[in-house]
Design a protein around this motif. Sequence first.
Motif, short mmCIF file in Angstrom:
data_model
loop_
_atom_site.label_atom_id
_atom_site.label_comp_id
_atom_site.label_asym_id
_atom_site.label_seq_id
_atom_site.Cartn_x
_atom_site.Cartn_y
_atom_site.Cartn_z
N ILE A 188 0.82 -1.21 0.00
CA ILE A 188 0.00 0.00 0.00
C ILE A 188 0.86 1.26 0.00
O ILE A 188 0.43 2.32 -0.46
N GLU A 189 2.11 1.12 0.47
CA GLU A 189 3.02 2.28 0.49
C GLU A 189 3.32 2.80 -0.92
O GLU A 189 3.75 3.95 -1.08
N PHE A 190 3.07 1.97 -1.94
CA PHE A 190 3.34 2.42 -3.31
C PHE A 190 2.50 3.63 -3.69
O PHE A 190 2.85 4.34 -4.64
N GLN A 191 1.40 3.86 -3.00
CA GLN A 191 0.56 5.02 -3.32
C GLN A 191 1.29 6.34 -3.07
O GLN A 191 0.82 7.40 -3.50
N ASN A 192 2.44 6.27 -2.39
CA ASN A 192 3.23 7.47 -2.12
C ASN A 192 4.21 7.80 -3.24
O ASN A 192 4.93 8.80 -3.15
N LEU A 193 4.23 6.97 -4.29
CA LEU A 193 5.11 7.23 -5.43
C LEU A 193 4.43 8.24 -6.36
O LEU A 193 3.95 7.90 -7.44
N HIS A 194 4.43 9.48 -5.97
CA HIS A 194 3.64 10.50 -6.65
C HIS A 194 4.21 10.91 -8.00
O HIS A 194 3.54 11.64 -8.74
N SER A 195 5.42 10.46 -8.32
CA SER A 195 6.02 10.80 -9.62
C SER A 195 5.96 9.63 -10.60
O SER A 195 6.40 9.77 -11.75
#
Length: 308
Positions: A188-195
Amino acid sequence: MGKIHYFFLLKFSMVFLAVGAASNSNITTDQSALLALRDRMIASSEPQEILAKNWSVTSSVCDWMGVTCGPRHRRVTALNISNMKLTGDLPPQLGNLSFLVSLDLSSNNFHGELPRELAHLRRLRYLYLGINNLGGELPSWFGYLHKLQQLTLSNNSFSGSLPPSISNMSKLESLWLTDNSIEGTIPIEFQNLHSLKILIIDRNQLSGPLPLHTFNISSLQIISLFQNSLSGILPDTICHALHKLTYLGLGGNNLIGQMPSTLSECSMLQTLALPLNYLRGPIPKAIGNLTVLETLALESNNLRGKMY
């Protein structure tokens, strides 16, 4: 005044010599790292023999094949020895190339695990290791590469799960992991890959529900998760944040339910590929609103009705 002048000159000379010594030590460190890589390779092919002769201490590191040095510090900033049929494992000394921005070892036969010392490459922006025989679990230390923009590990033998620490690479734009043995779910941490613009994890062993948190990354242009074991439905919210998406490939999974009419909200879609699933029901009329759609693949499902 004479003593003061002499003291100043002496101090300046000492500083100058120290800087010069440090500079020589730095380029020597780069040289040692590359020689360690050269020595790990098995000299069984012509490209390796060429590299062994070219990477010689009789010439400057900056003149070596595949090596690029920065104009200011004269340190190694890029290494590209891709597609040379090279064989061997990667030495820990590669982590000493502290000015490295780009590392391309793709399309060779390198094997073994990635040395942990690569985490020291804090300037690294581009890492291309695809089409090799590298293996082991994906390392959690990837999270230390905060400047990394492109990570390509496709066509290797990496196993284990995706480490949540990858989400620490906040500048990451492209992640290619096709043809490995990666299992589990997308953290779920992948949602922080905003680029993130490109996410390709085809032909692995991902399982569990479709990672809906990934579909909240508004920068995504390509999502391809072909031939895994992902399950669940395509939710009505699937395209709410994906207004830049041009490619959606989810074929060869275990998706069920109906195709949502809200797929039309992915208005930039050029390819929609959902074959080899268990989708059922009618093909929504709203698909006809995808005016730039070029490829539509829906075969081997339980869909019915007519195309509009």
